[in-house]
Scaffold this motif. Structure first.
Motif, PDB file in Angstrom:
ATOM      1  N   ARG A   1       4.141  -5.939  -2.068  1.00 27.02           N
ATOM      2  CA  ARG A   1       3.406  -5.211  -3.112  1.00 27.02           C
ATOM      3  C   ARG A   1       2.578  -6.171  -3.957  1.00 27.02           C
TER       4      ARG A   1
ATOM      5  N   ASP B   1      -1.552  -6.778  -4.210  1.00 26.47           N
ATOM      6  CA  ASP B   1      -2.224  -6.681  -5.513  1.00 26.47           C
ATOM      7  C   ASP B   1      -3.107  -7.900  -5.759  1.00 26.47           C
TER       8      ASP B   1
ATOM      9  N   ARG C   1      -6.248  -7.877  -3.590  1.00 24.64           N
ATOM     10  CA  ARG C   1      -7.233  -6.887  -4.033  1.00 24.64           C
ATOM     11  C   ARG C   1      -7.898  -7.308  -5.339  1.00 24.64           C
TER      12      ARG C   1
ATOM     13  N   SER D   1      -2.634   3.405   1.083  1.00 28.37           N
ATOM     14  CA  SER D   1      -3.039   3.394  -0.315  1.00 28.37           C
ATOM     15  C   SER D   1      -1.808   3.595  -1.186  1.00 28.37           C
ATOM     16  N   ARG D   2      -1.785   2.890  -2.325  1.00 28.15           N
ATOM     17  CA  ARG D   2      -0.673   3.065  -3.238  1.00 28.15           C
ATOM     18  C   ARG D   2      -0.967   4.135  -4.293  1.00 28.15           C
ATOM     19  N   LEU D   3      -2.102   4.766  -4.228  1.00 24.97           N
ATOM     20  CA  LEU D   3      -2.416   5.796  -5.222  1.00 24.97           C
ATOM     21  C   LEU D   3      -1.379   6.907  -5.135  1.00 24.97           C
ATOM     22  N   PRO D   4      -0.665   7.171  -6.226  1.00 30.99           N
ATOM     23  CA  PRO D   4       0.407   8.173  -6.165  1.00 30.99           C
ATOM     24  C   PRO D   4      -0.129   9.590  -6.144  1.00 30.99           C
ATOM     25  N   LEU D   5       0.549  10.439  -5.409  1.00 33.76           N
ATOM     26  CA  LEU D   5       0.235  11.856  -5.462  1.00 33.76           C
ATOM     27  C   LEU D   5       0.836  12.441  -6.723  1.00 33.76           C
TER      28      LEU D   5
END
Length: 562
Positions: free
Chosen positions: A276, A280, A283, A338-342
Motif C-alpha cells: 500500500r 502511494d 503515485r 484502484s483504491r478508491l472506496p465504494l
C-alpha cells in the motif's frame, strides 16, 4: 529454532521430492538435485532452455518457477550454498539442445563460478550456453560498483521475461538480450526485522534487538548494510524506495513493475501494508505502476522482513510479463486496481433521537465515560488474560469500544433508551470478533425496557436481566461454560433480588458488581466449553476468563459512579 525437518543433511532432497510429487508437470533428476519441466522433448526439438538455481532456502525460488513459459530447470544447492558444476551441467543436458541454454545467475561468487564452468563445458559439448548475471541489490550502490552487487529478488522477473521469450521461439542471442535488458532496469533493496536459522547450524545467523532492524541485506541470512532502530512500515518503505528510485534515476512519467517480496517470515497482512505504501509513494512521484505483485518470491528461510523491487518496463516487456506460464509460484499478471472506496450503503436510522431534559443526559454520559476510562486502563490486563486462552485481542477491542463511546454525539444521551441503543450500535461497529455482537445485542435489548425518560429501579433490573439472557441466547453459552456469562448471570440475579427487596438501585448495583467479581474468580477453575479457550481444555485453567474479567471492569466503574 524448531524446524519441521528430519536430517539437516537431507532437507534439500526431501524438499524437492515433496515439490515434484505435488506437481505432475515436474520431475527430479535421480542423481542430482535438479527439477526439470515435463514433458522433455528430444534435443533437436527443444527451444532455448532458461535455467536458474542457487542455494536452497529461497523457496519458492527456484524450483517454483519451473514450468511452461518460465524455467526449463532449476538447480538446487545446499541451503545458501551454490550447486555444483555437475548439477548445473546435468540440468543443461536434461533440458537444452542445439538451440542452447540461458543460465540466469545471481551475482554471488560461488554461483558465477559453478554456473560459468558448466556453461563452458556445455558449449564445448555442442550446447551453446550463455550466462545472464543479475546484480539488482541497490543497497550496495555506495559500496561496490554495479557489476559487483548481489542478485536478489528481482531475479524472478528476469526468469519470467527470459522464459516467455524462449517460449515464443526466440533464438539464443535474442533471449539473452531480453534477459539482459531486464537486469539493467532492475533495482531491489531489503529490510530484515530478525535473523533466520540454517537447519545445519541450528541457531540464528546473527543477534538483533527487539527494537532494531537490518536495512539493505541479501538473501543468505546475512546482516544488512546498516542496523537502525525499528521504524513504522511506511517509514521503512519510504527509505527503501528512495534508494531504489535514486538508483534507477526514477522520474515522473516512468513506467514500472513493482515486486513486494517477503523474506519468509512476514505475514501477508504486513506485506500488504508495505505494498500500500509503496504504491502511494510511486503515485505521489507520478510514476506509473503498470504491474505489481506481492508475496513470497525469493525468501531467506523464515527471516522476517521484505524487499522491494522496481523494474523499468515498456510494452514489449509487459507482454513478456503477462505471457502465460505453468510455473506454480508465479502469481499471475499483476494487474493493478484502484483504491478508491465504494460508498457504503446508507444505514437506516436505528436510534431514536430525543430532547432529554434536566441533568440525566450529563449523568448518563458521565457514567459511560467512566466505563470507557476503566476499559482503557485495563487494556494490558485484558490482553494478557486473553492471550492465555484466546487470540489476545480483547484489550484492544475494549479500547476501541471505549473510543466509540466517547465519540457519541450529544443527542445520544438524551434518554436511557437512546443512550443504550446508541452505545450498542457504536460497539457493534467498533469491536470485532465476538465481543462486539454480544455487547451490542445486550444493549439494544436492554433499551427496549427503558422507554420512560426516567426509568425506575425495576425497569433497570429487568433490562439488565433481559440483556444478559440475550447474550446466552446469541452465543449458546450458559453459566459454568467459562464465559462472560459467569460474571453477568450472578450479577443479574443479585440485582433483581435486591431491587425486589427495596434496596436502592445504586446499592443494588454495587452488590451485583461484587457478585460479578466472585463469578469471574470462579472461572479460573472452570474447564472452558465454548470459544477458542475450549480448544485448550485443562491448559486454560489457573487464570480468570478474559471476557468475565472485562465485565468486572465496567461493572466496577458503574458502581463507583453511583
Amino acid at each position: 529454532m524448531k524446524k519441521l525437518v528430519n536430517d539437516p543433511r537431507a532437507v534439500v532432497r526431501q524438499m524437492l521430492e515433496g515439490l515434484v510429487e505435488l506437481n505432475p508437470a515436474l520431475a527430479l533428476l535421480d542423481r542430482e538435485d535438479v527439477v526439470v519441466r515435463l514433458p522433455i522433448a528430444p534435443p533437436a526439438e527443444r527451444p532455448v532452455a532458461v535455467i536458474s538455481g542457487g542455494g536452497s532456502g529461497h523457496e519458492p525460488a527456484h524450483a517454483g518457477y519451473v514450468g511452461d513459459g518460465m524455467l526449463a530447470a532449476a538447480v538446487a544447492g545446499d541451503v545458501f550454498t551454490s550447486p555444483s558444476v555437475d548439477a548445473v551441467l546435468a540440468a543443461i543436458h536434461a533440458t537444452a539442445g542445439p538451440r542452447g541454454a540461458v543460465l540466469v545467475v545471481k551475482n554471488y561468487t560461488g554461483d558465477r563460478l559453478n554456473f560459468g564452468l558448466a556453461a563452458e563445458m556445455a558449449t564445448a559439448a555442442g550446447i551453446p550456453t550463455r550466462m545472464v548475471i543479475v546484480a539488482d541489490d541497490a543497497a550496495l550502490r555506495d559500496t561496490v560498483e554495479r557489476g559487483h552487487r548481489r542478485g536478489i529478488a528481482g531475479t524472478v522477473l528476469v526468469h519470467k521475461v527470459a522464459g516467455a521469450a524462449a517460449a515464443a521461439g526466440l533464438p539464443l542471442d535474442a533471449v539473452v538480450d531480453e534477459a539482459t535488458r531486464v537486469g539493467a532496469g532492475l533495482a531491489s533493496m531489503g529490510v530484515a526485522l530478525g535473523a533466520c536459522t540454517v537447519p545445519a547450524a541450528g541457531r540464528p545467523g546473527f543477534s538483533i534487538g527487539d527494537d532494531e532492524m537490518e536495512l539493505g541485506l541479501g538473501i543468505h541470512g546475512e546482516q544488512g548494510v546498516r542496523r537502525l532502530s525499528l521504524q513504522p512500515a511506511d517509514a521503512i518503505v519510504d527509505s527503501i524506495l528512495a534508494t531504489v528510485l535514486d538508483d534507477l534515476s526514477g522520474a515522473p512519467g516512468d513506467r514500472v513493475a513493482l515486486l513486494v517480496n517477503g523474506l519468509g517470515g512476514t505475514p501477508p497482512m504486513e506485506l500488504a501494508i508495505v505494498s500500500r505504501r509503496a504504491m502511494d509513494v510511486l503515485r505521489e512521484r507520478e510514476i506509473r505502476i503498470e504491474r505489481a505483485w506481492c508475496g513470497n518470491f525469493m525468501t531467506a528461510l523464515e527471516m522476517p522482513g521484505c524487499s522491494l523491487t522496481l523494474l523499468r518496463v515498456n510494452d514489449a516487456m509487459l507482454a513478456r510479463l503477462d505471457a502465460p506460464t505453468g510455473a506454480s509460484a508465479w502469481p499471475g499478471r499483476g494487474q493493478v486496481g484502484s483504491r478508491l472506496p465504494l460508498p457504503a450503503p446508507s444505514e437506516p436510522a436505528t436510534v431514536r433521537r430525543g430532547r432529554g431534559a434536566g441533568p440525566l443526559p450529563a449523568q448518563l454520559r458521565g457514567a459511560a465515560h467512566l466505563v470507557a476510562d476503566a476499559l482503557d486502563a485495563a487494556q494490558d490486563e485484558l490482553t494478557a488474560l486473553d492471550s492465555r486462552a484466546g487470540d489476545g485481542d480483547l484489550g484492544i477491542s475494549m479500547a476501541r469500544g471505549a473510543a466509540a463511546i466517547r465519540s457519541l454525539p450529544d443527542d445520544a444521551w438524551d434518554t436511557p433508551a437512546i443512550a443504550l441503543a446508541a452505545m450498542g450500535h457504536a460497539l457493534r461497529r467498533a469491536i470485532a470478533g465476538s465481543s462486539g455482537p454480544f455487547y451490542a445485542t445486550a444493549l439494544i435489548r436492554a433499551a427496549r425496557h427503558l422507554d420512560a425518560e426516567a426509568p425506575g429501579a425495576e425497569d433497570w433490573a429487568r433490562a439488565f436481566t433481559d440483556a444478559v439472557a440475550s447474550i446466552g441466547a446469541l452465543g449458546g453459552a450458559k453459566p459454568g461454560d467459562r464465559t462472560m456469562l459467569d460474571a453477568l448471570a450472578p450479577a443479574a440475579q443479585t440485582l433483581a433480588e435486591q431491587v425486589r427487596q427495596g434496596v436502592p438501585l445504586a446499592e443494588a448495583w454495587r452488590g451485583a458488581s461484587l457478585a460479578a467479581e466472585q463469578g469471574c474468580l470462579a472461572t479460573a477453575s472452570m474447564r472452558p466449553r465454548l470459544g477458542r479457550a475450549a480448544y485448550l481444555g485443562d491448559r486454560a485453567l489457573g487464570a480468570a476468563d478474559a471476557g468475565a474479567s472485562a465485565v468486572v471492569v465496567w461493572m466496577r466503574a458503574l458502581a463507583g459512579a453511583g
